[in-house]
Enzyme design. Structure first.
Site, mmCIF file in Angstrom:
data_model
loop_
_atom_site.group_PDB
_atom_site.id
_atom_site.type_symbol
_atom_site.label_atom_id
_atom_site.label_comp_id
_atom_site.label_asym_id
_atom_site.label_seq_id
_atom_site.Cartn_x
_atom_site.Cartn_y
_atom_site.Cartn_z
ATOM 1 N N THR A 43 -156.199 -71.062 13.420
ATOM 2 C CA THR A 43 -157.167 -72.151 13.494
ATOM 3 C C THR A 43 -158.272 -71.867 14.500
ATOM 4 O O THR A 43 -158.022 -71.374 15.583
ATOM 5 C CB THR A 43 -156.456 -73.439 13.918
ATOM 6 O OG1 THR A 43 -155.513 -73.756 12.928
ATOM 7 C CG2 THR A 43 -157.444 -74.582 14.074
ATOM 8 N N GLU A 48 -156.540 -61.063 15.676
ATOM 9 C CA GLU A 48 -155.174 -60.556 15.831
ATOM 10 C C GLU A 48 -155.130 -59.035 15.694
ATOM 11 O O GLU A 48 -155.489 -58.485 14.656
ATOM 12 C CB GLU A 48 -154.286 -61.198 14.777
ATOM 13 C CG GLU A 48 -154.188 -62.694 15.005
ATOM 14 C CD GLU A 48 -153.467 -63.391 13.894
ATOM 15 O OE1 GLU A 48 -152.834 -64.407 14.187
ATOM 16 O OE2 GLU A 48 -153.529 -62.920 12.757
ATOM 17 N N LYS A 83 -161.411 -71.929 20.582
ATOM 18 C CA LYS A 83 -160.138 -71.204 20.476
ATOM 19 C C LYS A 83 -160.068 -70.603 19.078
ATOM 20 O O LYS A 83 -160.672 -71.118 18.131
ATOM 21 C CB LYS A 83 -158.951 -72.132 20.712
ATOM 22 C CG LYS A 83 -158.675 -73.088 19.574
ATOM 23 C CD LYS A 83 -157.195 -73.251 19.296
ATOM 24 C CE LYS A 83 -156.597 -71.942 18.908
ATOM 25 N NZ LYS A 83 -155.673 -72.026 17.740
ATOM 26 N N THR A 109 -153.789 -71.596 21.756
ATOM 27 C CA THR A 109 -152.396 -71.482 21.340
ATOM 28 C C THR A 109 -151.934 -70.103 21.795
ATOM 29 O O THR A 109 -151.387 -69.960 22.890
ATOM 30 C CB THR A 109 -152.222 -71.655 19.818
ATOM 31 O OG1 THR A 109 -153.165 -70.855 19.126
ATOM 32 C CG2 THR A 109 -152.398 -73.105 19.426
ATOM 33 N N ASN A 126 -148.013 -60.811 12.580
ATOM 34 C CA ASN A 126 -147.831 -61.713 11.439
ATOM 35 C C ASN A 126 -146.611 -61.434 10.577
ATOM 36 O O ASN A 126 -146.237 -62.269 9.754
ATOM 37 C CB ASN A 126 -149.080 -61.687 10.566
ATOM 38 C CG ASN A 126 -150.221 -62.402 11.244
ATOM 39 O OD1 ASN A 126 -150.098 -63.571 11.578
ATOM 40 N ND2 ASN A 126 -151.306 -61.687 11.482
ATOM 41 N N SER A 162 -141.455 -67.363 12.182
ATOM 42 C CA SER A 162 -141.943 -68.644 12.714
ATOM 43 C C SER A 162 -140.759 -69.563 12.926
ATOM 44 O O SER A 162 -139.692 -69.356 12.377
ATOM 45 C CB SER A 162 -142.922 -69.274 11.749
ATOM 46 O OG SER A 162 -142.279 -69.556 10.531
#
EC number: 2.3.1.35
Lengths: 409, 409
Positions: free
Chosen positions: A199, A281, A188, A162, A404, A409
């Site tokens: 995920t 991240e 991933k 992703t 984040n 989103s």
């Protein structure tokens, strides 16, 4: 989105040359699930005779595809199997609509490949709570089938991304009874810009011949030593999936839990697990936390995870601060047994604290210099008994907050 | 250092007028424990007849002063008591030297006030692993004694700060059987620049007359409803200390666990607990997480804490993103019972998700507008039974990273 992110500074130099696995074919295509012009649907076909094993997220809010996989994974079958993965949409927390979407996708793949739907496993990763546009996926299944190739595993590693900053793969070839056996896997995880779930999806393939129950036993045991011992931010996805397929094409039968096959599989799983952490991240440091001398292995893991998940430890690592006081704090709060006055703490080989206080020979400069490396080890000996555990994590940086918090989103 | 920090945007408008407690006197002084020219040692004297209760960090690496307090807190005595607190140095993970330092400080206070050392409680907060310069503290004890005053509680609230961005106090006066009873408390916690421990220290005083065992019972029960239900970053200090002193000067005897005294004490404790969250490192949002419909109260608290500690939930709040998917994720990972398809999630009064999916009437704009407030409520109903819990937290921002990573200790 992924194309605009800089590759993690902790990424391997390049994608490895993965051994091809006879009986395992791959194809990836752009289906516009969420974004245009990026490969977002991946098909993997396993030849007749393949046995499958899997481990899944323990979340009580797991996604429709995860629940579907769990229903199917323990069935024995010789007819072959397939795995279909989409990125861009997690099909999680989507109610009955999500169940129907998973059914539509797996039944289309089944019809296209001439397999029963009970042998079609699926994963979805991306935004949660939005309906999966399954017709965009099913429209591409025949095209994917026609593209299948044993040499396309790198494509598959790209197709399941992703916002990972790099494609993740690992493989080995070993000799068992003088014959070659191969294990190759892709993963991933942990890179996101549109703030969805971090995920983790992992698919591993081998040409060893191994019965399903034994395959499952080995996979479950090794998961506890590898993927279950990594943490980026302590948050658990609704979609984590790890599938292992053994095609048997090598003709080499594995009949024991221990031995060179297990060791090689562990090596591949650990390599992929580390790559997920390296793409954590905002990560700028790769950190191994090793706890020894605990009352039990379970206690050691509790302490190690408490250190690896502590925001104060992770920000200290980001700031290259040899702040062993925060390590003491994390041990103290973990709930597992510890005696403050028996603790020994080392950053790498630098002895920092012992006998309940800073080591008399410790020089702050030694600690500070060590913390400048991109790869760090925090070693704790509790001095109680023989329990030990090793876990892996990354630092907590402004990059994590930016990814984040700063994007909607 | 503290003087250079901006006050938290969530701070109360001003320090409250605290009711004076007859029998409780306060004094604060600058002793140069770590920094010059700031009040860093605080003495509190309790009159003969005062009963004491306390709760302390459960860390297995707790500090020397905490261990000393725990040895003394359950002793009954009518001779009075004292509390001495220093900031700038936590006297934690300091080995035998730390024990000796605590002994030196408490014995000096005992001699100066004419009390046995078993009635002198002490706390230390600040950097850990460095020897406490106890002679700087003991040199000031007689001066402190000569300054003691019932009206100096605001001074004490200032004196126990390390890098808190504001002094924290709360108090009430109630009538019991037609007579006034007063409760006043001060707290420090959660603001740090030199990255040490986010130690929480709380001292509460009342002129109610109440036996030590009952005082301890009420305090312990209320702690589970107040201070144990707040979290800034999931990290637990080695030094957390909460002491409650009842001087009895009001002449009003409290003989029951429930009733107006307990209610008033809960109000003061909750107020102080909320102020600690409002001074959370880098906080820009105050968040109440309320979970209902759980299988038990304990399950409800597990879910609420999982939400309140989730870095992905906390960064979404910082980004004003109504990301209910992350709330679903946090419920899923908590380990407590939940049924995905029975969940109801509200941001304030905005119904976001129900029946296992986004609510059909939910408008993203409504969620986004709600998230702009500085005070937020995340309300989750699990639809299983009657268990409920409420916890409080703040968001996770660049400010937290800056405070904990960008400065070296």
């Amino acid at each position: 989105m992924a194309d605009t992110i800089e590759k993690s500074p902790l990424a391997p130099a390049c994608f490895p040359d993965l051994p091809e696995i006879a009986g395992a074919e791959f194809a990836s295509i752009s289906a516009g699930v969420k974004y245009q012009d990026r490969k977002d649907v991946t098909l993997m076909r396993l030849a007749p005779g393949t046995t499958m094993a899997g481990v899944f997220t323990r979340s009580s809010t797991r996604s429709a595809p995860v629940l579907d996989c769990q229903e199917k994974i323990a069935l024995d079958s010789d007819v072959g199997a397939a795995i279909i993965v989409n990125s861009g949409n997690a099909n999680a927390f989507t109610g009955k609509n999500g169940v129907d979407a998973t059914k539509a996708v797996t039944e289309t793949v089944a019809a296209s490949l001439g397999l029963p739907a009970t042998r079609i496993f699926s994963s979805s990763t991306g935004v949660i709570g939005e309906p999966l546009p399954h017709e965009r996926i099913t429209a591409k299944v025949d095209d994917l089938r026609d593209m299948l190739s044993t040499s396309a595993m790198h494509d598959a590693a790209d197709g399941i991304r992703t916002t990972d900053t790099f494609a993740k793969g690992a493989g080995v070839e070993i000799q068992i009874d003088g014959k070659p056996v191969r294990i190759s896997g892709i993963a991933k995880g942990s890179g996101m810009v549109a703030p969805d779930m971090a995920t983790m999806l992992v698919y591993i393939f081998t040409d060893a011949k191994i019965a399903r129950p034994l395959l499952q036993t080995i996979l479950s045991e090794l998961t506890d030593l590898t993927f279950n011992n990594i943490t980026v931010d302590s948050d658990t996805s609704t979609s984590d999936t790890l599938l292992l397929a053994a095609t048997g094409a090598s003709g080499v039968s594995i009949n024991t839990k221990t031995g060179p096959f297990r060791d090689a599989l562990q090596e591949v799983m650990l390599d992929l697990a580390h790559q997920v952490v390296r793409d954590g991240e905002g990560a700028t440091k790769f950190v191994e936390v090793c706890v020894t001398g605990a009352a039990s292995d379970a206690d050691a893991r509790t302490h190690a995870m408490s250190i690896a998940n502590s925001p104060l430890v992770k920000t200290a690592v980001a700031g290259e601060d040899p702040n062993w006081g925060r390590v003491v704090m994390a041990i103290g709060k973990s709930g597992a047994a510890a005696d403050r006055d028996l603790l020994t703490i080392r950053f790498g080989d630098v002895l920092v604290a012992e006998n309940g206080w800073v080591s008399p020979n410790y020089q702050e400069d030694d600690g500070a210099n060590y913390m400048k490396s991109a790869e760090l080890a925090i070693n704790v000996d509790l001095g109680l008994a023989d329990g030990c555990a090793t876990v892996w994590t990354c630092d907590l940086t402004h990059g994590y907050i930016t990814i984040n918090a700063d994007y909607r989103s």
